[in-house]
Each structure stands twice: as C-alpha cells, then as structure tokens.
Scaffold this motif. Structure first.
Motif, PDB file in Angstrom:
ATOM      1  N   GLN A  44      -1.978   2.676  -1.635  1.00  0.00           N
ATOM      2  CA  GLN A  44      -0.603   2.549  -1.174  1.00  0.00           C
ATOM      3  C   GLN A  44      -0.571   2.280   0.331  1.00  0.00           C
ATOM      4  O   GLN A  44       0.236   1.481   0.812  1.00  0.00           O
ATOM      5  N   ALA A  45      -1.448   2.953   1.088  1.00  0.00           N
ATOM      6  CA  ALA A  45      -1.475   2.771   2.540  1.00  0.00           C
ATOM      7  C   ALA A  45      -1.867   1.344   2.919  1.00  0.00           C
ATOM      8  O   ALA A  45      -1.396   0.809   3.925  1.00  0.00           O
ATOM      9  N   PHE A  46      -2.735   0.723   2.118  1.00  0.00           N
ATOM     10  CA  PHE A  46      -3.175  -0.641   2.413  1.00  0.00           C
ATOM     11  C   PHE A  46      -2.386  -1.691   1.625  1.00  0.00           C
ATOM     12  O   PHE A  46      -2.759  -2.856   1.598  1.00  0.00           O
ATOM     13  N   ASN A  47      -1.307  -1.269   0.957  1.00  0.00           N
ATOM     14  CA  ASN A  47      -0.503  -2.186   0.135  1.00  0.00           C
ATOM     15  C   ASN A  47      -1.368  -2.959  -0.849  1.00  0.00           C
ATOM     16  O   ASN A  47      -1.280  -4.177  -0.969  1.00  0.00           O
ATOM     17  N   ALA A  48      -2.242  -2.225  -1.555  1.00  0.00           N
ATOM     18  CA  ALA A  48      -3.131  -2.853  -2.532  1.00  0.00           C
ATOM     19  C   ALA A  48      -2.850  -2.257  -3.909  1.00  0.00           C
ATOM     20  O   ALA A  48      -2.344  -1.151  -4.029  1.00  0.00           O
ATOM     21  N   ASP A  49      -3.183  -3.022  -4.951  1.00  0.00           N
ATOM     22  CA  ASP A  49      -3.002  -2.518  -6.315  1.00  0.00           C
ATOM     23  C   ASP A  49      -4.030  -1.436  -6.640  1.00  0.00           C
ATOM     24  O   ASP A  49      -3.750  -0.497  -7.361  1.00  0.00           O
ATOM     25  N   ALA A  50      -5.240  -1.579  -6.117  1.00  0.00           N
ATOM     26  CA  ALA A  50      -6.319  -0.603  -6.339  1.00  0.00           C
ATOM     27  C   ALA A  50      -7.099  -0.462  -5.037  1.00  0.00           C
ATOM     28  O   ALA A  50      -7.046  -1.334  -4.166  1.00  0.00           O
ATOM     29  N   ILE A  51      -7.814   0.626  -4.925  1.00  0.00           N
ATOM     30  CA  ILE A  51      -8.572   0.865  -3.692  1.00  0.00           C
ATOM     31  C   ILE A  51      -9.614  -0.227  -3.457  1.00  0.00           C
ATOM     32  O   ILE A  51      -9.905  -0.589  -2.320  1.00  0.00           O
ATOM     33  N   ALA A  52     -10.181  -0.788  -4.523  1.00  0.00           N
ATOM     34  CA  ALA A  52     -11.171  -1.854  -4.381  1.00  0.00           C
ATOM     35  C   ALA A  52     -10.546  -3.087  -3.746  1.00  0.00           C
ATOM     36  O   ALA A  52     -11.240  -3.894  -3.128  1.00  0.00           O
ATOM     37  N   ASP A  53      -9.229  -3.247  -3.909  1.00  0.00           N
ATOM     38  CA  ASP A  53      -8.539  -4.401  -3.336  1.00  0.00           C
ATOM     39  C   ASP A  53      -8.146  -4.192  -1.879  1.00  0.00           C
ATOM     40  O   ASP A  53      -7.717  -5.137  -1.219  1.00  0.00           O
ATOM     41  N   ALA A  54      -8.255  -2.980  -1.378  1.00  0.00           N
ATOM     42  CA  ALA A  54      -7.885  -2.697   0.007  1.00  0.00           C
ATOM     43  C   ALA A  54      -8.921  -3.326   0.934  1.00  0.00           C
ATOM     44  O   ALA A  54     -10.090  -2.967   0.923  1.00  0.00           O
ATOM     45  N   THR A  55      -8.487  -4.295   1.713  1.00  0.00           N
ATOM     46  CA  THR A  55      -9.418  -5.016   2.579  1.00  0.00           C
ATOM     47  C   THR A  55      -8.850  -5.145   3.977  1.00  0.00           C
ATOM     48  O   THR A  55      -7.641  -5.085   4.200  1.00  0.00           O
ATOM     49  N   ILE A  56      -9.766  -5.310   4.892  1.00  0.00           N
ATOM     50  CA  ILE A  56      -9.422  -5.719   6.254  1.00  0.00           C
ATOM     51  C   ILE A  56     -10.248  -6.967   6.498  1.00  0.00           C
ATOM     52  O   ILE A  56     -11.465  -6.899   6.648  1.00  0.00           O
ATOM     53  N   GLY A  57      -9.595  -8.088   6.496  1.00  0.00           N
ATOM     54  CA  GLY A  57     -10.314  -9.360   6.568  1.00  0.00           C
ATOM     55  C   GLY A  57     -11.164  -9.500   5.309  1.00  0.00           C
ATOM     56  O   GLY A  57     -10.694  -9.253   4.204  1.00  0.00           O
ATOM     57  N   PRO A  58     -12.431  -9.875   5.458  1.00  0.00           N
ATOM     58  CA  PRO A  58     -13.294 -10.040   4.272  1.00  0.00           C
ATOM     59  C   PRO A  58     -13.939  -8.733   3.794  1.00  0.00           C
ATOM     60  O   PRO A  58     -14.663  -8.726   2.813  1.00  0.00           O
ATOM     61  N   PHE A  59     -13.671  -7.632   4.482  1.00  0.00           N
ATOM     62  CA  PHE A  59     -14.343  -6.369   4.185  1.00  0.00           C
ATOM     63  C   PHE A  59     -13.522  -5.496   3.244  1.00  0.00           C
ATOM     64  O   PHE A  59     -12.337  -5.274   3.467  1.00  0.00           O
ATOM     65  N   LYS A  60     -14.166  -4.964   2.208  1.00  0.00           N
ATOM     66  CA  LYS A  60     -13.512  -4.048   1.279  1.00  0.00           C
ATOM     67  C   LYS A  60     -13.591  -2.636   1.865  1.00  0.00           C
ATOM     68  O   LYS A  60     -14.421  -1.831   1.480  1.00  0.00           O
ATOM     69  N   ILE A  61     -12.727  -2.375   2.795  1.00  0.00           N
ATOM     70  CA  ILE A  61     -12.745  -1.116   3.541  1.00  0.00           C
ATOM     71  C   ILE A  61     -12.337   0.069   2.678  1.00  0.00           C
ATOM     72  O   ILE A  61     -12.749   1.195   2.941  1.00  0.00           O
ATOM     73  N   GLY A  62     -11.561  -0.162   1.621  1.00  0.00           N
ATOM     74  CA  GLY A  62     -11.105   0.923   0.760  1.00  0.00           C
ATOM     75  C   GLY A  62     -12.253   1.650   0.083  1.00  0.00           C
ATOM     76  O   GLY A  62     -12.247   2.880  -0.028  1.00  0.00           O
ATOM     77  N   LEU A  63     -13.268   0.921  -0.370  1.00  0.00           N
ATOM     78  CA  LEU A  63     -14.433   1.542  -1.011  1.00  0.00           C
ATOM     79  C   LEU A  63     -15.185   2.436  -0.033  1.00  0.00           C
ATOM     80  O   LEU A  63     -15.611   3.536  -0.378  1.00  0.00           O
ATOM     81  N   LEU A  64     -15.335   1.961   1.188  1.00  0.00           N
ATOM     82  CA  LEU A  64     -16.029   2.746   2.213  1.00  0.00           C
ATOM     83  C   LEU A  64     -15.248   4.007   2.558  1.00  0.00           C
ATOM     84  O   LEU A  64     -15.817   5.097   2.659  1.00  0.00           O
ATOM     85  N   ILE A  65     -13.955   3.875   2.703  1.00  0.00           N
ATOM     86  CA  ILE A  65     -13.127   5.035   3.036  1.00  0.00           C
ATOM     87  C   ILE A  65     -13.179   6.073   1.919  1.00  0.00           C
ATOM     88  O   ILE A  65     -13.303   7.275   2.178  1.00  0.00           O
ATOM     89  N   ALA A  66     -13.133   5.634   0.671  1.00  0.00           N
ATOM     90  CA  ALA A  66     -13.210   6.563  -0.461  1.00  0.00           C
ATOM     91  C   ALA A  66     -14.555   7.293  -0.477  1.00  0.00           C
ATOM     92  O   ALA A  66     -14.610   8.503  -0.730  1.00  0.00           O
TER      93      ALA A  66
END
Length: 129
Positions: A44-66
């Motif tokens: 929700q914070a990254f406006n993504a459907d799933a955490i895997a979709d949370a990105t900053i540029g080309p990086f999937k930052i959501g997976l790392l944060i989790a």
C-alpha cells in the motif's frame, strides 16, 4: 555402530535437533506475520498490488524491505526472549556466588603468574636480615 549410536544420543546433538525444529517453526510464524500484515502495508505504501511489485526504478525494493523486516523481528524476539533473560539469570547467579560485575576476574595467565611468584618466594626462603 556403537560409536554412532553414542554420538546420536549425545546431549548436544539432540539439543541441536530440537533447536533446528523450533527455529524452523518460528521462521514459519514470522514469515506468515510478514506476509499477512507487513507485506500488504508495504504494498500500500508503494502503491503496488503486491510487495514483489513494489519498485524504485528497476529495483524490487519491496522484497528487500520485507526480508529486512523479517530479520529485525526475529532478532528482536531472540534478544528479548532468549538473550536478555539469560543475561539477567547469569547476573543473578553470579551475585549469589559473590561475583560482582565490576569486579575484574583474573585470567588463567594472571593466576599462573601469581603461583609462579609464590613458588619463587618459597624457594628463596625467608628474607635475610
């Protein structure tokens, strides 16, 4: 075969096996907590459907944060449930034995040095006057 049986029944092996089983179960609980609560919040914070979709540029930052949040949760629980109580218990037991935390504990080398000096003094005999 007797040696192998003795090895398997040794206390350390059994304790290690129990620790691995408990650790695996605990990891499953933390992973479920992260998946059920943390992941939706991050998505929700990254406006993504799933955490895997949370990105900053080309990086999937959501997976790392989790993964970092999982680690912090596990580390905090290990510290507050295991390490801190064991340290307090050790401190109490040391106090019962008469050992104070600020009292420096002699090392083996220092004790051996003191013994050597006492032996030298005994060999020299009484002081001459």
């Amino acid at each position: 075969m007797e040696g192998f049986k003795k090895f398997l029944l040794q206390g350390n092996v059994v304790e290690l096996a129990v620790a691995v089983v408990i650790g695996t179960a605990f990891t499953a609980i933390v992973a479920a907590f992260t998946e059920a609560i943390i992941t939706p919040l991050l998505a929700q914070a990254f406006n993504a459907d799933a955490i895997a979709d949370a990105t900053i540029g080309p990086f999937k930052i959501g997976l790392l944060i989790a993964a970092i949040i999982n680690f912090v949760i596990i580390a905090a629980i290990v510290y507050f449930v295991l390490i801190l109580p064991m340290a307090k218990l050790k401190e109490r037991m040391d106090r019962r034995k008469g050992i104070t935390p600020d009292e420096p504990v002699e090392t083996d080398v220092e004790i051996l040095h003191d013994i050597r000096e006492l032996l030298r003094a005994q060999q020299a005999g009484p002081p001459r006057t």
